[in-house]
Design a protein around this motif. Sequence first.
Motif, PDB file in Angstrom:
ATOM      1  N   UNK A   1       0.827  -1.199   0.000  1.00  0.00           N
ATOM      2  CA  UNK A   1       0.000   0.000   0.000  1.00  0.00           C
ATOM      3  C   UNK A   1       0.866   1.256   0.000  1.00  0.00           C
ATOM      4  N   UNK A   2       1.920   1.253   0.803  1.00  0.00           N
ATOM      5  CA  UNK A   2       2.851   2.387   0.783  1.00  0.00           C
ATOM      6  C   UNK A   2       3.427   2.578  -0.620  1.00  0.00           C
ATOM      7  N   UNK A   3       3.781   1.478  -1.265  1.00  0.00           N
ATOM      8  CA  UNK A   3       4.360   1.565  -2.602  1.00  0.00           C
ATOM      9  C   UNK A   3       3.371   2.164  -3.591  1.00  0.00           C
ATOM     10  N   UNK A   4       2.142   1.658  -3.560  1.00  0.00           N
ATOM     11  CA  UNK A   4       1.132   2.123  -4.517  1.00  0.00           C
ATOM     12  C   UNK A   4       0.853   3.605  -4.364  1.00  0.00           C
ATOM     13  N   UNK A   5       0.878   4.077  -3.124  1.00  0.00           N
ATOM     14  CA  UNK A   5       0.560   5.478  -2.865  1.00  0.00           C
ATOM     15  C   UNK A   5       1.737   6.413  -3.128  1.00  0.00           C
ATOM     16  N   UNK A   6       2.920   5.845  -3.358  1.00  0.00           N
ATOM     17  CA  UNK A   6       4.115   6.670  -3.510  1.00  0.00           C
ATOM     18  C   UNK A   6       4.431   7.019  -4.953  1.00  0.00           C
ATOM     19  N   UNK A   7       3.690   6.445  -5.904  1.00  0.00           N
ATOM     20  CA  UNK A   7       4.053   6.632  -7.309  1.00  0.00           C
ATOM     21  C   UNK A   7       2.853   7.078  -8.137  1.00  0.00           C
ATOM     22  N   UNK A   8       3.180   7.692  -9.271  1.00  0.00           N
ATOM     23  CA  UNK A   8       2.194   8.068 -10.275  1.00  0.00           C
ATOM     24  C   UNK A   8       2.737   7.648 -11.639  1.00  0.00           C
ATOM     25  N   UNK A   9       1.967   6.898 -12.425  1.00  0.00           N
ATOM     26  CA  UNK A   9       0.617   6.405 -12.140  1.00  0.00           C
ATOM     27  C   UNK A   9       0.627   5.275 -11.120  1.00  0.00           C
ATOM     28  N   UNK A  10      -0.464   5.164 -10.379  1.00  0.00           N
ATOM     29  CA  UNK A  10      -0.557   4.123  -9.356  1.00  0.00           C
ATOM     30  C   UNK A  10      -0.757   2.754  -9.996  1.00  0.00           C
TER      31      UNK A  10
ATOM     32  N   UNK B   1       8.096  -0.234  -8.918  1.00  0.00           N
ATOM     33  CA  UNK B   1       6.860  -0.059  -9.682  1.00  0.00           C
ATOM     34  C   UNK B   1       7.083   0.938 -10.815  1.00  0.00           C
ATOM     35  N   UNK B   2       7.699   2.053 -10.486  1.00  0.00           N
ATOM     36  CA  UNK B   2       7.948   3.096 -11.485  1.00  0.00           C
ATOM     37  C   UNK B   2       8.869   2.580 -12.588  1.00  0.00           C
ATOM     38  N   UNK B   3       9.919   1.877 -12.209  1.00  0.00           N
ATOM     39  CA  UNK B   3      10.854   1.345 -13.198  1.00  0.00           C
ATOM     40  C   UNK B   3      10.195   0.270 -14.059  1.00  0.00           C
ATOM     41  N   UNK B   4       9.320  -0.537 -13.449  1.00  0.00           N
ATOM     42  CA  UNK B   4       8.631  -1.591 -14.194  1.00  0.00           C
ATOM     43  C   UNK B   4       7.692  -1.003 -15.230  1.00  0.00           C
ATOM     44  N   UNK B   5       7.052   0.103 -14.882  1.00  0.00           N
ATOM     45  CA  UNK B   5       6.175   0.795 -15.826  1.00  0.00           C
ATOM     46  C   UNK B   5       6.996   1.318 -17.008  1.00  0.00           C
TER      47      UNK B   5
END
Length: 265
Positions: A58-67, A257-261
């Motif tokens: 949850x912390x990870x999801x809320x820390x990046x854009x796009x979620x 997450x950001x790098x994977x996107x």
Amino acid sequence: MNTRTLIAGDTSSPVILHVPHASRVIPPEIRSSLTVTDEQLAAELDEITDVHTDVIAQHAAQSVTPQPWTLRNDLSRLVIDPERFPDEREELNTVGRGAVYTRTCDGGVLRNADNITRDALLDNYFHPYTAALSDLVTDRIAATGRAVIIDVHSYPTLPSPYELHRDGQRPALCIGTDPHHTPPWLIEAAYAAFSPLEDIGTDTPFSGTYVPLDRYNTDPRVYSVMIELRRDKYLTEKSELVDIAAENLGAMLGRLVDAADRGSR
């Protein structure tokens, strides 16, 4: 009773945070079929629950854009383990720890599961859960042309008796990979995102990562990597959550997450 929770992300994100083992919930009708005492069950849950990995996700999801999108299993893996093969391909069947567990971590009897009982658990819990994740992957591919699963787990400092590969190193972070679905850039991204931990290993003590069976080894548009955090990196000796550690690990996971996107474009 909710058996799973889907938290929608941004429509442009291909990333799925998968949290399969964070829950301790066992429905009453399942609890009554288990042969262990309440004390034994509590000890088993302490050992095998990836406690608070949902908080880190949850912390990870809320820390990046796009979620990213998040799928969380809201039942204990003692009901079914959605990450096991439901057939003879599963090596942990040899110790009673396949898709439906019949043995405890230390080899005791957990449930007396005949084929009828096992099939009922698979039909009622396993197949609906894996279908939901498969549908989510299909949805992300339709929307973005790809899907990137980040499989979020944790593991104890000392090996559990059931583990088949107990001699492997147990780093602060284990990155689990699959030869068909984890490209080198995704492994490198995981190392970079979690570089503050310094102690990072690949496929030790656990290997592999989750891919829906209907796309496993067949669909190159599905990427996946497993993140296994050693629990002492965010829990006290009494298994209490250290909030700042969870936030920091969530930020690292957010960087992945950001790098994977970006990397999967």
